[in-house]
Design a protein around this motif. Structure first.
Motif, mmCIF file in Angstrom:
data_model
loop_
_atom_site.group_PDB
_atom_site.id
_atom_site.type_symbol
_atom_site.label_atom_id
_atom_site.label_comp_id
_atom_site.label_asym_id
_atom_site.label_seq_id
_atom_site.Cartn_x
_atom_site.Cartn_y
_atom_site.Cartn_z
ATOM 1 N N THR A 12 -6.432 106.038 -17.576
ATOM 2 C CA THR A 12 -6.398 106.914 -16.400
ATOM 3 C C THR A 12 -5.417 108.070 -16.558
ATOM 4 N N GLY A 195 -3.123 98.336 -15.918
ATOM 5 C CA GLY A 195 -3.370 99.775 -15.780
ATOM 6 C C GLY A 195 -4.616 100.050 -14.966
ATOM 7 N N GLU A 226 -9.266 100.013 -11.354
ATOM 8 C CA GLU A 226 -10.599 100.397 -10.884
ATOM 9 C C GLU A 226 -11.321 99.245 -10.185
ATOM 10 N N SER A 270 0.817 100.309 -1.237
ATOM 11 C CA SER A 270 1.940 99.767 -2.002
ATOM 12 C C SER A 270 3.253 100.076 -1.301
ATOM 13 N N GLY A 338 2.202 100.023 -16.345
ATOM 14 C CA GLY A 338 0.929 100.385 -15.715
ATOM 15 C C GLY A 338 1.082 100.605 -14.224
ATOM 16 N N GLY A 339 0.337 101.586 -13.730
ATOM 17 C CA GLY A 339 0.434 101.999 -12.333
ATOM 18 C C GLY A 339 0.180 100.874 -11.345
ATOM 19 N N MET A 340 -0.721 99.938 -11.712
ATOM 20 C CA MET A 340 -1.091 98.875 -10.771
ATOM 21 C C MET A 340 0.041 97.895 -10.493
ATOM 22 N N ARG A 342 2.700 98.576 -9.400
ATOM 23 C CA ARG A 342 3.446 99.005 -8.213
ATOM 24 C C ARG A 342 2.960 98.252 -6.971
ATOM 25 N N MET A 343 1.824 97.595 -7.082
ATOM 26 C CA MET A 343 1.293 96.866 -5.926
ATOM 27 C C MET A 343 2.203 95.657 -5.655
HETATM 28 P P1 AMP Z 1 -2.220 103.578 -15.640
HETATM 29 O O1 AMP Z 1 -3.477 103.301 -16.413
HETATM 30 O O2 AMP Z 1 -1.058 102.823 -16.080
HETATM 31 O O3 AMP Z 1 -1.947 105.034 -15.453
HETATM 32 O O4 AMP Z 1 -2.491 103.004 -14.175
HETATM 33 C C1 AMP Z 1 -3.355 103.629 -13.316
HETATM 34 C C2 AMP Z 1 -3.738 102.688 -12.197
HETATM 35 O O5 AMP Z 1 -2.617 102.406 -11.395
HETATM 36 C C3 AMP Z 1 -4.782 103.318 -11.310
HETATM 37 O O6 AMP Z 1 -5.756 102.360 -10.978
HETATM 38 C C4 AMP Z 1 -3.979 103.707 -10.109
HETATM 39 O O7 AMP Z 1 -4.764 103.724 -8.938
HETATM 40 C C5 AMP Z 1 -2.953 102.609 -10.040
HETATM 41 N N1 AMP Z 1 -1.771 103.004 -9.277
HETATM 42 C C6 AMP Z 1 -0.988 104.091 -9.441
HETATM 43 N N2 AMP Z 1 -0.021 104.130 -8.512
HETATM 44 C C7 AMP Z 1 -0.186 103.042 -7.738
HETATM 45 C C8 AMP Z 1 0.498 102.505 -6.583
HETATM 46 N N3 AMP Z 1 1.554 103.139 -6.048
HETATM 47 N N4 AMP Z 1 0.038 101.363 -6.054
HETATM 48 C C9 AMP Z 1 -1.024 100.724 -6.575
HETATM 49 N N5 AMP Z 1 -1.710 101.172 -7.643
HETATM 50 C C10 AMP Z 1 -1.292 102.306 -8.228
#
Ligand code: AMP
Length: 609
Positions: A12, A195, A226, A270, A338-340, A342-343
């Motif tokens: 992503t 991620g 996703e 989050s 990975g962004g997820m 953060r949940m």
């Molecule tokens: P990455 O592949 O590490 O960049 O992660 C991207 C994923 O993390 C995507 O599905 C985003 O929607 C998710 N993401 C990013 N920020 C947040 C957040 N604050 N809370 C939940 N999911 C997040």
């Protein structure tokens, strides 16, 4: 000494970093953001957009906007992952000339490494802007589960982007490097990486003296952010159907808007307990009335919708610890990537499982790129001794009689390594044997990835089962696999070096590199023009603002009238140069323009002016 950048080429988002005076630093993009969406689009006018600008227009140009190209890189057209992507992607995925995958955008077909190269090229440009020097060397990270073909395709992408990829390293290993940088204690850590598209868990040992040893690694290539978004979309679609009897899935544009809104809601949940999804004019009813979607979703609802997804992550963690023969309390620290992650629910579940709060010291979006930069710096500087002991993410073996897969090197074996096994002939008087080298975990060879094949000939004639052949697999520290087979009695031997295939030929990579170079020349020219244009237009606006006043003051004298007419000529020339998009001509006029600007300001500032 030339510096090396580290790039986390994500599904992503992507991120680029460098080590500056021993400090690993993330390089911001032109918008000031530390991560850049791994998205590429071609506009109607044929212009290429990468990153945030591609993401911003994705809804209105869905068919020509590529996201998640990483899910396709190095994969064969016939693979189930590609079949799945064809069903879900808004852009057109077509078969390439070598059974590979291509993407059709507007009137052109691109290979997947070419698309990834566009993202890499952008990251390279950000780094060059930031460092004010050309950059040609990079360390790029890939998921630990990537097979050799996917790694090679990532390397090809780097090459097309004009980067010499001096090493490909695994993402969890990179995260561990960044975590362990500057630390001296020995530790066993888990890297939990969730991620956008995939989940990965790795257990590593950080030893004294800069030794990083991977103990086990596992994951699920179809478990990521996703899937969380998809649950919210399902919930919204169902709710809308119940309320209005209209199926939003029939409308591509509506679906794309839903996707964006679902992701946004997920991220907002989050940090807050409730959020509203508000999509006006999402679709028309059968009576042609505009319908709006407006619904509140709570964090608890989201957690309920995604419970099983989080559980799947934890189950994989359990399995990985078992494989590593470790108890949960033997893990000293858990690093989130990975962004997820953060949940809050994900963090809670990790904490419950490992019995300790995850480490807060590293940034989940940046840690992988930082690790890649650290590895890059170590590779060019001998004083930064660091040893990475990685493992093979997949088992390696050969196909034997009856399409069975016979494993020689098990999954999670530390590399470099070498293993041998003895096989016997399966037919009477068999004089040749075909060795099919495969990678994967299935007992059924057909389900694994074929890496290469060769034939050992000249076997001595004998009843079946009486000729013994020793097969040896070797993996060196660059991850290159060689396989040899030897008739134990005659000593007859054959071997191959398994060359991974990205799906592109050398010539194709060369052509794509040339095209990327051409693009870069155009891009630099258009960047230069844009810079000059903005500067010139700022001065033009100010000069025009002062014009009436200056005219009033100086028009009485011949000298003044002459100056006014000259200023008009200069403004005309600059406007013409802007109209022709001629950066050189704009720049040529800049000095006269600046002089006019200074003169006007001087006139206006005069006490009697
Ligand atoms: P990455 O592949 O590490 O960049 O992660 C991207 C994923 O993390 C995507 O599905 C985003 O929607 C998710 N993401 C990013 N920020 C947040 C957040 N604050 N809370 C939940 N999911 C997040």
């Amino acid at each position: 000494m030339e510096r090396v950048i580290g790039i986390d080429l994500g599904t992503t988002n992507s991120c680029v970093a460098i080590v500056e005076e021993s400090v690993p630093t993330v390089i911001p993009n032109r918008g000031g953001y530390k991560t850049t969406p791994s998205m590429v689009a071609i506009t109607e006018a044929g212009k290429r957009l990468v990153g945030h600008i591609a993401k911003r227009q994705a809804i209105t140009n869905a068919e020509n906007t590529v996201h998640a190209a990483k899910r396709l890189i190095g994969r064969k057209w016939s693979s189930p992952q590609v079949k799945n992507a064809i069903l879900t992607a808004a852009y057109k995925i077509v078969e390439g000339p070598h059974g590979d995958v291509r993407i059709h955008l507007r009137d052109k077909t691109y290979s997947v490494p070419e698309i990834s190269a566009m993202v890499l090229q952008e990251m390279k440009l950000f780094a060059e802007d930031y460092l004010s020097e050309p950059i040609s060397k990079a360390v790029i990270t890939v998921p630990a589960y990537f097979n050799d073909n996917q790694r090679q395709a990532t390397k090809d992408a780097g090459q097309i982007a004009g980067l010499d990829v001096i090493r490909i390293i695994n993402e969890p290993t990179a995260a561990a490097l960044a975590y362990g940088y500057g630390k001296t204690e020995e530790k066993t850590i888990a890297v939990f990486d969730l991620g956008g598209g995939t989940f990965d868990i790795s257990v590593l040992e950080i030893g004294s003296g800069g030794v990083f040893r991977v103990i086990a690694t596992a994951g699920d290539t179809f478990l990521g952010g996703e899937d969380f978004d998809a649950r919210i979309i399902d919930w919204l679609v169902q709710g809308f159907k119940d309320q209005y009897g209209v199926d939003l899935r029939q409308d591509r544009m509506a679906l794309q808007r839903l996707k964006d809104a679902a992701e946004k809601a997920k991220c907002e949940l989050s940090s807050q307990n409730e959020t509203e999804v508000n999509l006006p004019f999402i679709i028309s009813s059968s009576r042609n009335e505009a319908l709006h979607l407006q619904r509140t979703i709570s964090r608890t609802t989201l957690e309920g919708l995604c419970e099983d997804l989080v559980e799947r992550c934890i189950d994989i963690c359990k399995q990985t610890l078992e494989d590593a023969r470790l108890e949960r309390d033997e893990i000293d620290d858990v690093v989130l990537v990975g962004g997820m992650t953060r949940m809050p629910k994900v963090q809670e579940s990790v904490q419950d499982f490992f019995g300790r709060p995850p480490n807060k010291g590293v940034h989940p979006d940046e840690v992988v790129a930082l690790g890649a930069a650290i590895q890059g710096a170590a590779l060019i500087d001998d004083s930064k001794q660091m040893i990475l002991l990685d493992v093979t993410p997949h088992a390696l073996g050969i196909m034997t009689y009856g399409s069975n897969f016979e494993e020689l090197i098990p999954q999670n074996t530390t590399v470099p390594t070498s293993r041998s096994k003895i096989f016997t002939t399966s037919r009477d008087n068999q004089t040749a044997v075909k060795i099919l080298v495969m990678q994967g975990e299935s007992q059924n060879a057909a389900e694994n990835e074929l890496l290469g094949e060769f034939i050992l000939t000249g076997l001595r004639r004998a009843p079946k089962g009486q000729v013994e052949i020793e097969v040896t697999f070797e993996i060196n520290s660059d991850g290159i696999v060689s396989v040899s087979a030897r008739d134990l009695e005659t000593g007859q031997q054959q071997s191959i070096q398994v060359t991974a295939s990205s799906g592109l030929t050398k010539e194709e990579v060369g052509q794509m590199m040339e095209a990327a170079k051409e693009y870069l020349v155009d891009r630099r020219a258009s960047d230069a023009f844009e810079g000059a244009r903005q500067e010139a237009e700022k001065l033009i606006t100010e000069i025009e603002r002062m014009f009436p006043q200056v005219e009033h003051i100086v028009a009485a004298s011949d000298f003044g009238r002459d100056a006014i007419s000259k200023a008009r000529t200069i403004l005309d020339r600059v406007r013409q140069a802007i109209g022709k998009k001629d950066a050189a001509a704009v720049k040529e006029q800049m000095e006269s323009l600046a002089r006019t600007h200074r003169m006007f300001k001087g006139v206006v500032a005069r006490p009697n002016g």
